[in-house]
Write a protein that holds these residues in place. Sequence first.
Motif, short mmCIF file in Angstrom:
data_model
loop_
_atom_site.label_atom_id
_atom_site.label_comp_id
_atom_site.label_asym_id
_atom_site.label_seq_id
_atom_site.Cartn_x
_atom_site.Cartn_y
_atom_site.Cartn_z
N TRP A 42 0.87 -1.18 0.00
CA TRP A 42 0.00 0.00 0.00
C TRP A 42 0.90 1.22 0.00
O TRP A 42 1.96 1.21 0.63
N CYS A 43 0.45 2.28 -0.64
CA CYS A 43 1.26 3.49 -0.70
C CYS A 43 0.37 4.72 -0.58
O CYS A 43 -0.11 5.23 -1.58
N SER A 44 0.11 5.16 0.64
CA SER A 44 -0.61 6.40 0.88
C SER A 44 -0.99 6.43 2.36
O SER A 44 -1.21 5.38 2.97
N TRP A 45 -1.11 7.62 2.89
CA TRP A 45 -1.53 7.76 4.27
C TRP A 45 -2.99 7.36 4.46
O TRP A 45 -3.42 7.17 5.60
N ILE A 46 -3.75 7.21 3.39
CA ILE A 46 -5.14 6.78 3.58
C ILE A 46 -5.22 5.34 4.09
O ILE A 46 -6.28 4.90 4.54
N PHE A 47 -4.10 4.62 4.07
CA PHE A 47 -4.07 3.24 4.54
C PHE A 47 -3.58 3.11 5.98
O PHE A 47 -3.23 2.03 6.42
N GLU A 48 -3.59 4.21 6.72
CA GLU A 48 -3.17 4.17 8.12
C GLU A 48 -3.98 3.17 8.94
O GLU A 48 -3.46 2.52 9.84
N ASP A 49 -5.28 3.07 8.65
CA ASP A 49 -6.12 2.13 9.40
C ASP A 49 -5.70 0.69 9.14
O ASP A 49 -5.76 -0.15 10.04
N ILE A 50 -5.25 0.40 7.92
CA ILE A 50 -4.78 -0.94 7.57
C ILE A 50 -3.54 -1.27 8.42
O ILE A 50 -3.45 -2.33 9.02
N ARG A 51 -2.61 -0.32 8.45
CA ARG A 51 -1.39 -0.52 9.24
C ARG A 51 -1.74 -0.75 10.72
O ARG A 51 -1.25 -1.70 11.33
N ALA A 52 -2.58 0.11 11.28
CA ALA A 52 -2.93 0.00 12.70
C ALA A 52 -3.58 -1.34 13.01
O ALA A 52 -3.25 -1.99 14.02
N LYS A 53 -4.49 -1.78 12.16
CA LYS A 53 -5.19 -3.05 12.41
C LYS A 53 -4.25 -4.25 12.25
O LYS A 53 -4.32 -5.20 13.05
N MET A 54 -3.37 -4.21 11.25
CA MET A 54 -2.42 -5.32 11.09
C MET A 54 -1.52 -5.43 12.32
O MET A 54 -1.28 -6.54 12.82
N PHE A 87 -8.75 -7.19 5.39
CA PHE A 87 -8.62 -6.61 4.05
C PHE A 87 -9.92 -6.75 3.27
O PHE A 87 -10.35 -5.81 2.59
N VAL A 88 -10.52 -7.93 3.34
CA VAL A 88 -11.79 -8.15 2.65
C VAL A 88 -12.85 -7.18 3.18
O VAL A 88 -13.58 -6.55 2.41
N ASN A 89 -12.88 -7.01 4.48
CA ASN A 89 -13.83 -6.09 5.11
C ASN A 89 -13.60 -4.64 4.65
O ASN A 89 -14.54 -3.87 4.54
N ARG A 90 -12.37 -4.27 4.39
CA ARG A 90 -12.04 -2.91 3.98
C ARG A 90 -12.13 -2.73 2.46
O ARG A 90 -11.83 -1.65 1.96
N MET A 117 -7.43 -1.41 -3.77
CA MET A 117 -6.13 -1.85 -3.27
C MET A 117 -6.29 -2.91 -2.18
O MET A 117 -5.59 -3.91 -2.15
N ASN A 118 -7.26 -2.71 -1.29
CA ASN A 118 -7.49 -3.70 -0.24
C ASN A 118 -8.00 -5.02 -0.82
O ASN A 118 -7.61 -6.10 -0.37
N LEU A 119 -8.85 -4.95 -1.82
CA LEU A 119 -9.35 -6.16 -2.46
C LEU A 119 -8.21 -6.91 -3.17
O LEU A 119 -8.10 -8.13 -3.06
N GLN A 120 -7.37 -6.19 -3.88
CA GLN A 120 -6.24 -6.82 -4.57
C GLN A 120 -5.27 -7.46 -3.58
O GLN A 120 -4.79 -8.57 -3.81
N ASN A 121 -4.99 -6.76 -2.49
CA ASN A 121 -4.09 -7.34 -1.49
C ASN A 121 -4.73 -8.52 -0.76
O ASN A 121 -4.03 -9.47 -0.41
#
Length: 178
Positions: A42-54, A87-90, A117-121
């Motif tokens: 992922w490449c953007s600050w909009i994915f901060e929630d992904i990082r925090a949850k992982m 990821f699926v949820n997001r 991006m979340n679906l692809q990952n």
Amino acid sequence: MGLDLYIEARVRERKTRRIISVSSGDEYVYEDDRGFFEICWWCSWIFEDIRAKMIEICNRHAGTHYSDSDYVIPIPQSALRDIYAYFVNRSFLPDDECLEVLPCNIEWEERNSYEIMNLQNAEKLHFVLYVLKSTEFANYIPVDYHSGKKYIPIENDLKLFGENPQAYEWEFRIENSY
């Protein structure tokens, strides 16, 4: 600076602990970083929630206390399915939830990119989960020779890996570059 977030993996021979996988530029990395290859990115600050949850999921599974300021965070294999589900949820955000998760000023195109991006990952991680289960239950690795050669370039290692994947172990990590 932006947020670059990765899930990476490497493969080791169980008996000798020798790393058989490679990543581009292995000759320029520290010994502890050798052999890791990218699974998700992922490449953007909009994915901060992904990082925090992982990180939260990894901490829960491993009993650790990593934070978003840690550069490298090990991922226990037991955490991969929970991460995949997140990821699926997001990959689809209802309108009311979108405002809670993403910055208020996000454009529709960014929201669409976030979901795609979340679906692809999720799809990439799902394939890794499938490979791990195939190895565990059938001692079979469902990767064709040519795609496997990209990550395990030494012919004999790839051959032995294909013949007995249970003789190898996978390691996973988050690389948190910001």
